[in-house]
Design a protein around this motif. Structure first.
Motif, short mmCIF file in Angstrom:
data_model
loop_
_atom_site.label_atom_id
_atom_site.label_comp_id
_atom_site.label_asym_id
_atom_site.label_seq_id
_atom_site.Cartn_x
_atom_site.Cartn_y
_atom_site.Cartn_z
N ARG A 35 0.83 -1.20 0.00
CA ARG A 35 0.00 0.00 0.00
C ARG A 35 0.87 1.27 0.00
NH1 ARG A 35 -5.25 -0.18 1.00
NH2 ARG A 35 -5.19 1.89 1.96
N ALA A 36 2.00 1.22 0.75
CA ALA A 36 2.90 2.38 0.76
C ALA A 36 3.49 2.61 -0.63
CB ALA A 36 4.00 2.18 1.79
N ARG A 37 3.85 1.50 -1.30
CA ARG A 37 4.41 1.64 -2.65
C ARG A 37 3.37 2.19 -3.61
NH1 ARG A 37 6.55 -2.73 -2.49
NH2 ARG A 37 4.84 -4.03 -3.35
N GLN A 38 2.13 1.68 -3.51
CA GLN A 38 1.06 2.18 -4.37
C GLN A 38 0.80 3.66 -4.11
OE1 GLN A 38 -2.28 -0.37 -3.70
NE2 GLN A 38 -1.29 -2.21 -4.61
N LEU A 39 0.81 4.04 -2.82
CA LEU A 39 0.59 5.45 -2.48
C LEU A 39 1.72 6.34 -3.02
CD1 LEU A 39 -0.76 5.16 1.16
CD2 LEU A 39 -2.06 5.76 -0.90
N ALA A 40 2.95 5.83 -2.94
CA ALA A 40 4.08 6.61 -3.47
C ALA A 40 3.94 6.78 -4.98
CB ALA A 40 5.40 5.92 -3.13
N GLU A 41 3.49 5.71 -5.69
CA GLU A 41 3.32 5.81 -7.13
C GLU A 41 2.22 6.80 -7.50
OE1 GLU A 41 2.54 1.86 -8.33
OE2 GLU A 41 4.62 1.15 -8.13
N ARG A 42 1.21 6.97 -6.66
CA ARG A 42 0.08 7.86 -6.95
C ARG A 42 0.20 9.20 -6.22
NH1 ARG A 42 -5.17 4.45 -5.81
NH2 ARG A 42 -6.10 6.42 -6.57
N ALA A 43 1.43 9.56 -5.80
CA ALA A 43 1.63 10.82 -5.06
C ALA A 43 1.30 12.04 -5.93
CB ALA A 43 3.05 10.90 -4.53
N GLY A 44 1.73 12.01 -7.29
CA GLY A 44 1.44 13.15 -8.17
C GLY A 44 -0.05 13.34 -8.36
N GLU A 45 -0.71 12.26 -8.63
CA GLU A 45 -2.16 12.33 -8.79
C GLU A 45 -2.81 12.84 -7.52
OE1 GLU A 45 -5.90 9.29 -9.77
OE2 GLU A 45 -3.81 8.57 -9.82
N TYR A 46 -2.25 12.41 -6.37
CA TYR A 46 -2.78 12.87 -5.09
C TYR A 46 -2.62 14.38 -4.95
CZ TYR A 46 -2.96 13.73 -0.07
OH TYR A 46 -3.24 14.25 1.16
N GLU A 47 -1.39 14.91 -5.34
CA GLU A 47 -1.14 16.34 -5.21
C GLU A 47 -2.06 17.14 -6.14
OE1 GLU A 47 0.59 17.91 -3.07
OE2 GLU A 47 1.39 16.11 -2.09
N GLU A 48 -2.25 16.61 -7.35
CA GLU A 48 -3.15 17.30 -8.29
C GLU A 48 -4.57 17.32 -7.75
OE1 GLU A 48 -4.66 16.90 -12.94
OE2 GLU A 48 -3.09 15.56 -12.13
N THR A 49 -4.97 16.18 -7.21
CA THR A 49 -6.32 16.11 -6.66
C THR A 49 -6.47 17.04 -5.47
OG1 THR A 49 -6.50 13.81 -7.39
CG2 THR A 49 -8.05 14.56 -5.71
N ARG A 50 -5.38 17.10 -4.67
CA ARG A 50 -5.43 17.98 -3.51
C ARG A 50 -5.53 19.44 -3.93
NH1 ARG A 50 -2.03 20.61 -0.16
NH2 ARG A 50 -0.22 20.04 -1.39
N ALA A 51 -4.79 19.80 -5.01
CA ALA A 51 -4.84 21.19 -5.50
C ALA A 51 -6.23 21.52 -6.01
CB ALA A 51 -3.79 21.41 -6.59
N ARG A 52 -6.82 20.54 -6.72
CA ARG A 52 -8.17 20.77 -7.23
C ARG A 52 -9.14 20.95 -6.07
NH1 ARG A 52 -9.65 16.08 -11.24
NH2 ARG A 52 -11.63 17.29 -11.20
N MET A 53 -8.94 20.16 -5.04
CA MET A 53 -9.81 20.28 -3.88
C MET A 53 -9.61 21.64 -3.21
SD MET A 53 -9.59 16.51 -2.14
CE MET A 53 -10.61 17.03 -0.80
N GLU A 54 -8.37 22.15 -3.22
CA GLU A 54 -8.10 23.45 -2.62
C GLU A 54 -8.79 24.56 -3.42
OE1 GLU A 54 -6.76 26.00 0.22
OE2 GLU A 54 -6.65 23.81 0.20
N ARG A 55 -8.68 24.42 -4.77
CA ARG A 55 -9.34 25.41 -5.61
C ARG A 55 -10.86 25.34 -5.44
NH1 ARG A 55 -5.40 23.65 -9.30
NH2 ARG A 55 -6.94 22.37 -10.40
N SER A 56 -11.32 24.13 -5.25
CA SER A 56 -12.77 23.97 -5.05
C SER A 56 -13.20 24.65 -3.77
CB SER A 56 -13.13 22.50 -5.02
OG SER A 56 -12.82 21.89 -6.24
N ARG A 57 -12.40 24.47 -2.70
CA ARG A 57 -12.76 25.12 -1.44
C ARG A 57 -12.75 26.65 -1.62
NH1 ARG A 57 -9.73 20.87 0.92
NH2 ARG A 57 -7.85 22.20 0.92
N LYS A 58 -11.77 27.20 -2.40
CA LYS A 58 -11.71 28.63 -2.63
C LYS A 58 -12.90 29.09 -3.47
CE LYS A 58 -6.68 29.13 -2.31
NZ LYS A 58 -5.44 29.50 -3.03
N ALA A 59 -13.27 28.29 -4.43
CA ALA A 59 -14.41 28.64 -5.30
C ALA A 59 -15.71 28.65 -4.51
CB ALA A 59 -14.50 27.66 -6.47
#
Length: 374
Positions: free
Chosen positions: A301-325
């Protein structure tokens, strides 16, 4: 039974009264009746038997008992026998008078026969006197037979051995003596008893042999179960000591089996202990394997999470923009509502102007445009 005194009157060869004091005779412990033939030795024994049972041995008495009377007695003297004895701890006196012909006392000359009479008395030491027990021939006979435990025939065969038979007994060989004793003492019942005992012995022997055969069969099965370690000698049914031998072998086999059982129980205990230890070790291994599987899953699971870290950051940014919107969403909604209201108002104005004359409509449109510019 012990005889004390015998009184005879006109009995057998004794014409007059005769008395025999057995207490005096037996003072030395033993005595002998002897004398020439015809002296009356047998008559004394006959008198004892007659006093006890009311008859004499053999054929010396006819059906009326008249031959018991002495031919030498006075015609007026009645025949009488009185015997005093102790039997079963009781001192008794028996008096018997056989039937006899006596001269008539009255009437025409001749004789008349008087009936037999019997009396039985017992001495009472407490009272110091004799008391009468009965005068019935049958009752007296039953009482004496019960006390002596012998009938007249048994008494004559066992106690009063006839002289002639005794002489033949002394001169006979062993086989003839046995036959004579058998006839004198009527040993047929003993022969029957012997036969029955022999039959029972044969039956018992057959049962013993059958039991021995069954016991030997059990012993052989026991020897087979012992795997040849049991030492059992060769035995045959009916052999003396077979049961003891088999029982001794069984005891030995039982002791050996108990030792083997103890060893087996110790082995079972050791196996149980080893199994318990193995169970504990297996439980520990299973727990370690479970933890290792959880660790491996966590690493995956840690390896899978590390592989999906970029997608996670992008999703997190989108969520941040959503909260601002979300903060300007109400203003946008007001703007959209104002735009919608403005369009409705514009449409309504256009419809209204379309109904006015052209010059009013143009002036009005110019005024609205100026107002919009202001």
């Amino acid at each position: 039974m012990r005889l004390h005194r015998l009184d005879l009157t006109a009995f057998g060869p004794f014409g007059g009264p005769q008395s025999v004091d057995f207490d005096d005779l037996s003072a030395a412990g033993i005595f002998l009746l002897h004398g020439p033939t015809g002296a009356g030795k047998t008559s004394i024994l006959d008198a004892v038997c007659y006093a006890l049972y009311g008859s004499v041995p053999g054929a010396r008495q006819n059906g009326q008992g008249l031959t018991l009377r002495s031919d030498h007695a006075d015609p007026a003297t009645r025949t009488e026998v009185t015997l005093e004895l102790t039997v079963a701890g009781r001192r008794l006196e028996i008096t018997r008078q056989p039937p006899w012909e006596r001269p008539k006392k009255r009437g025409r000359p001749g004789t008349t026969v008087e009936k037999a009479q019997s009396t039985l008395r017992e001495y009472d030491p407490a009272a110091g006197a004799w008391k009468s027990l009965g005068r019935s021939h049958q009752e007296i006979g039953e009482e004496i037979t019960q006390l002596l435990g012998m009938s007249r025939e048994q008494f004559c065969q066992v106690v009063l051995l006839p002289q002639g038979d005794f002489a033949r007994f002394l001169r006979a060989d062993a086989e003839a003596r046995g036959r004579l004793l058998g006839r004198l003492f009527d040993t047929r019942r003993f022969a029957e008893v012997e036969k029955r005992l022999a039959d029972r012995r044969r039956t018992a022997e057959a049962r013993v042999r059958e039991g021995d055969a069954a016991l030997l069969a059990d012993a052989h099965r026991m020897q087979q179960a012992a795997d040849g370690t049991l030492d059992l000698p060769e035995l045959t049914p009916g052999e003396p000591g077979l049961a003891d031998t088999v029982l001794a072998a069984a005891a030995q086999a039982r002791s050996t089996a108990r030792e083997r059982l103890t060893i087996a129980e110790c082995g079972v205990l050791a196996a149980d202990s080893a199994r318990a230890a193995a169970d504990r070790a297996l439980t520990g291994v299973r727990e370690l394997a479970r933890l290792q599987r959880r660790f491996a899953d966590a690493q995956d699971r840690a390896r899978q999470l590390a592989e999906r870290a970029g997608e996670y950051e992008e999703t997190r940014a989108r969520m941040e923009r959503s909260r601002k919107a979300e903060a300007v969403a109400p203003a946008l909604e007001l703007r959209d509502a104002a735009d919608a209201e403005h369009r409705r108002a514009t449409d309504a104005d256009a419809r209204a102007r379309a109904r006015l004359p052209r010059e009013y409509a143009d002036a009005g449109a110019a005024g609205l445009a100026a107002a919009a510019r202001r």
